[in-house]
Design an enzyme around this catalytic site. Structure first.
Site, short mmCIF file in Angstrom:
data_model
loop_
_atom_site.label_atom_id
_atom_site.label_comp_id
_atom_site.label_asym_id
_atom_site.label_seq_id
_atom_site.Cartn_x
_atom_site.Cartn_y
_atom_site.Cartn_z
N ALA A 56 -4.31 -0.54 -1.21
CA ALA A 56 -3.81 -0.21 0.13
C ALA A 56 -2.40 0.29 -0.01
O ALA A 56 -1.67 -0.09 -0.94
CB ALA A 56 -3.85 -1.43 1.05
N ASP A 57 -1.98 1.13 0.93
CA ASP A 57 -0.62 1.67 0.82
C ASP A 57 0.44 0.58 0.93
O ASP A 57 1.50 0.69 0.32
CB ASP A 57 -0.39 2.78 1.86
CG ASP A 57 -0.65 2.35 3.30
OD1 ASP A 57 -0.98 1.17 3.54
OD2 ASP A 57 -0.55 3.23 4.20
N ILE A 58 0.16 -0.49 1.67
CA ILE A 58 1.20 -1.51 1.87
C ILE A 58 1.34 -2.50 0.72
O ILE A 58 2.25 -3.34 0.74
CB ILE A 58 0.97 -2.30 3.17
CG1 ILE A 58 -0.35 -3.10 3.09
CG2 ILE A 58 1.00 -1.39 4.37
CD1 ILE A 58 -0.49 -4.12 4.21
N TYR A 59 0.47 -2.44 -0.29
CA TYR A 59 0.59 -3.39 -1.40
C TYR A 59 1.82 -3.04 -2.24
O TYR A 59 1.93 -1.95 -2.76
CB TYR A 59 -0.64 -3.33 -2.30
CG TYR A 59 -1.93 -3.82 -1.69
CD1 TYR A 59 -1.95 -4.47 -0.45
CD2 TYR A 59 -3.15 -3.61 -2.32
CE1 TYR A 59 -3.14 -4.90 0.10
CE2 TYR A 59 -4.34 -4.05 -1.77
CZ TYR A 59 -4.33 -4.69 -0.56
OH TYR A 59 -5.51 -5.11 0.00
N THR A 60 2.82 -3.92 -2.42
CA THR A 60 2.88 -5.24 -1.83
C THR A 60 4.24 -5.39 -1.15
O THR A 60 5.22 -5.83 -1.74
CB THR A 60 2.73 -6.33 -2.90
OG1 THR A 60 3.49 -5.95 -4.06
CG2 THR A 60 1.31 -6.52 -3.32
#
Length: 339
Positions: free
Chosen positions: A51-55
């Site tokens: 996912a783009d938000i990791y981490t």
């Protein structure tokens, strides 16, 4: 011989166990992450989920770190065509500061503007020209689903994305999205990524509603946290203190109940019948459930990964499955309901 599973009605065929990458750049450094991906690929694995938000929840991490690690790995190995790359969009990008997250204005959500920008950014970080499965990470109540699906459709038409999926959607939200896709001729979700395990607090709703939608409309299921945040590995014992671990905190303690420990002890009993591990039994049970495609696991070491991949050599009997299902039943009569 491992049989790859078709993801719903799409043209993607996945290894029965997916490799999650939330730990990359968090509890696993770059070298360890590369080693884990090597071991997964050598075992026949082809489904890597990120996912783009990791981490972004770690200090100094603005997001995209996991995608970058996966991109460097695929480029170095030259194996892009062998990998089903799945990533997600929705969450806020940017580092967290002492006053909260910085510089997040319009850097989140499922608007057309952000979806297209976020996809272009993910393509760059992954060093690929297309994403095989692009998923809405969660619902965005501020954006009409029509706008979201139209943006996803544009990405498919541009060749940036092959298929779209969703994560953490309720059954009615998913049905609404499928209806809009059908009514307006837009790309349709081919998969759902819910939290699902023998212990998940939303298990009843999933089995009663969301799973039925997946079966009826031909969606694949690629659940996250199939081991209940690590509790189904058997490392937590009834009446014993938490082990030392980055993730063994009060969140794990919230799962401590007599019923959950009954489930774990049943997994240990079944594991003893097969000279297996409780985590392997939990994953094998999940793989036997309707519409299940590829549970997504996380690993902090090659040894941990290889143990979990041992699930694919485990064949549970009908009695094993019945014993596990019975002890873990979510307190309603297990009769088929019609809606």
């Amino acid at each position: 011989m491992t049989i790859y599973r078709r993801l719903g009605r799409s043209g993607l065929h996945l290894f029965p166990i997916g490799l999650g990458s939330m730990q990359f750049g968090w509890t696993a450094d770059e070298q360890t992450s590369q080693d884990i991906m090597d071991a997964y690929y050598e075992a026949g694995g082809n489904f890597i989920d990120t996912a783009d938000i990791y981490t972004t929840w770690t200090d100094g991490n603005p997001g995209g770190i996991s995608e970058e690690m996966i991109g460097r790995w695929m480029k170095a190995r030259g194996n892009r065509d062998d990998i089903v790359v799945a990533t997600k969009v929705r969450g806020a990008m940017g580092e967290r500061g002492s006053q909260g997250r910085k510089s997040v204005h319009q850097r989140e959500g499922l608007s057309r503007r952000w979806i297209i920008k976020a996809c272009e950014d993910s393509l760059r970080r992954l060093q690929v020209d297309h994403i095989d499965l692009y998923q809405a990470h969660a619902i965005d109540s501020q954006t009409p689903i029509e706008e979201t699906l139209a943006a996803f459709t544009e990405l498919v038409q541009r060749g940036y994305v092959r298929y779209i999926g969703c994560s953490n959607y309720s059954a009615w939200r998913l049905m609404h999205a499928l209806w809009v896709s059908d009514r307006q001729g837009l790309e349709s979700f081919v998969s759902i990524q819910p939290e699902y395990s023998l212990l998940s607090p939303t298990r009843a709703n999933f089995e009663r509603e969301l799973q039925r939608v997946a079966v009826e409309f031909g969606l694949g299921i690629v659940p996250w946290s199939p081991l209940g945040g690590g509790m189904l590995t058997g490392k937590y014992k009834r009446g014993q203190p938490l082990p030392e671990s980055v993730r063994a905190d009060e969140n794990a303690a919230r799962r401590f109940s007599d019923k959950n420990f009954d489930i774990i002890e049943m997994l240990e009993t079944v594991a003893g019948r097969h000279n297996a591990k409780p985590a392997q039994v939990a994953l094998a049970w999940m793989l036997a459930q309707p519409a299940m495609t590829s549970p997504i696991i996380g690993a902090n070491s090659v040894a941990q990964l290889q143990e979990l991949l041992g699930t694919l050599q485990l064949q549970l009997s009908a009695q094993d499955l019945e014993d596990i299902t019975k002890v873990s039943d979510w307190e309603r009569a297990r009769t088929e309901l019609e809606y």
